[in-house]
Design an enzyme around this catalytic site. Structure first.
Site, PDB file in Angstrom:
ATOM      1  N   ARG A  66       0.160  -0.857  -0.146  1.00  0.00           N
ATOM      2  CA  ARG A  66       0.481  -0.039  -0.063  1.00  0.00           C
ATOM      3  C   ARG A  66       0.872   1.348  -0.487  1.00  0.00           C
ATOM      4  O   ARG A  66       2.025   1.193   0.711  1.00  0.00           O
ATOM      5  CB  ARG A  66      -1.344   0.407   1.125  1.00  0.00           C
ATOM      6  N   ASP A  68       1.434   5.210   0.334  1.00  0.00           N
ATOM      7  CA  ASP A  68       0.626   6.717   0.359  1.00  0.00           C
ATOM      8  C   ASP A  68      -0.009   8.093  -0.594  1.00  0.00           C
ATOM      9  O   ASP A  68       0.322   7.702  -1.272  1.00  0.00           O
ATOM     10  CB  ASP A  68       1.270   7.253   1.890  1.00  0.00           C
ATOM     11  N   TYR A 134      11.366   0.654  -5.421  1.00  0.00           N
ATOM     12  CA  TYR A 134      10.946   1.569  -5.523  1.00  0.00           C
ATOM     13  C   TYR A 134      12.492   2.401  -6.136  1.00  0.00           C
ATOM     14  O   TYR A 134      13.810   2.214  -6.232  1.00  0.00           O
ATOM     15  CB  TYR A 134      11.190   2.083  -4.087  1.00  0.00           C
ATOM     16  N   ARG A 222      10.924   6.679   2.674  1.00  0.00           N
ATOM     17  CA  ARG A 222      11.292   8.470   2.405  1.00  0.00           C
ATOM     18  C   ARG A 222      11.870   8.736   3.281  1.00  0.00           C
ATOM     19  O   ARG A 222      12.899   9.949   3.427  1.00  0.00           O
ATOM     20  CB  ARG A 222       9.525   9.174   2.716  1.00  0.00           C
TER      21      ARG A 222
END
Length: 298
Positions: A66, A68, A134, A222
């Site tokens: 999931r 954000d 990512y 992040r």
């Protein structure tokens, strides 16, 4: 995350159902993330609504990870179980690939289902995954991001040294406790196998960070970017960055980088014959882990 699905899946194994894999891409700018939220526009609700309309059967997706609000995806993966009769219509003819064109006419421009295939009931988008990849796009140009790619490129206010970024990133690779980089979730482990974290400058000067792990906890990527960015711009040392792995709680010294620079680009799965074994291993390792395969957008 304790539940990567949006609801109960249809039963399988009765001969009247089939499992479908969906490869999905989206621009996360105008979404409140993947997961369903009351009163918010989310990726899963958008896709599930379109699928339910086309198939005339309730659809609930289980997702690889999931993301954000503001986080993008090029290689998101999800699965669902549906009655086989839902595919046996004149417009689909039993071929799930024909759903791609149908959905393209219904979905908004910022989300696309790029491939749909039938898979075995052992395939689980979440638990079968071997690793997730990512990419983070970051510009340190004084004037910020190029307007044509500003929605997918984060800006850094200070010049960044590529060698320092890579030196800091290299110290974090491996099987470690990333508690300093993760938002706390009750019952969730923060131990992760960070398999790759490296940077290069593209021809346009944008810094590209490639990040791969078996799974990510909430806000992890992040936060990793925020930490090594502080080394890259000279405010922190490589030793400080390495020392964060010794902490056992979220570090207030680590800045969470912007969501817009982050995209899920791929999820790796084993061969079909190894899916069942992989599911067992993942469920065992992540037993009680509420963040397995979950959002790293933070």
């Amino acid at each position: 995350m304790d539940d990567q699905s949006s609801g109960p899946a249809a039963p399988i194994g009765d001969g009247g159902s089939c499992r479908l894999r969906f490869d999905i891409g989206y621009d996360g700018t105008a979404f409140a993330g993947w997961a369903r939220q009351i009163g918010q526009r989310t990726v899963v609700e958008t896709v599930e609504t379109a699928l339910t309309t086309v198939l005339r059967a309730p659809v609930r997706l289980t997702v690889a990870g999931r993301t954000d609000a503001g986080v993008h995806a090029e290689g998101q993966v999800a699965h669902t179980d549906i009655p086989r009769a839902a595919l046996d219509t004149r417009s689909i003819g039993g071929d799930p690939a024909r759903l791609v064109g149908r959905l393209a006419k219904m979905l908004p421009d910022d989300v696309r289902v790029k491939q749909i295939i039938e898979v075995s009931e052992d395939f689980d988008a979440r638990f079968s995954a071997l690793r997730r990849h990512y990419r983070y796009r970051l510009t340190d140009a004084a004037w910020g991001a190029e307007p044509t790619v500003a929605r997918i490129t984060a800006a850094w206010s200070r010049p960044l040294d590529l060698d320092a970024l890579n030196a800091a990133s290299a110290t974090l690779v491996g099987l470690n406790d990333f508690a300093a980089f993760c938002r706390r979730r009750d019952g969730a482990t923060t131990i992760r196998d960070l398999q790759r974290f490296a940077w290069h400058r593209a021809d346009d000067g944008v810094l590209i960070g490639e990040v791969t792990a078996d799974a990510f906890c909430w806000s992890m990527v992040r936060s990793l970017v925020g930490a090594v960015g502080a080394v890259g711009d000279g405010r922190r040392s490589v030793e400080w960055c390495r020392g964060l792995l010794d902490e056992r709680a979220r570090s207030s010294a680590v800045t969470v980088a912007e969501a817009r620079g982050l995209s899920l680009v791929a999820v790796d799965y084993p061969d079909a014959a190894d899916l069942a074994a992989r599911n067992i291993v993942t469920r065992d390792v992540r037993s009680g882990d509420a963040s397995t395969g979950g959002c790293c957008g933070g």
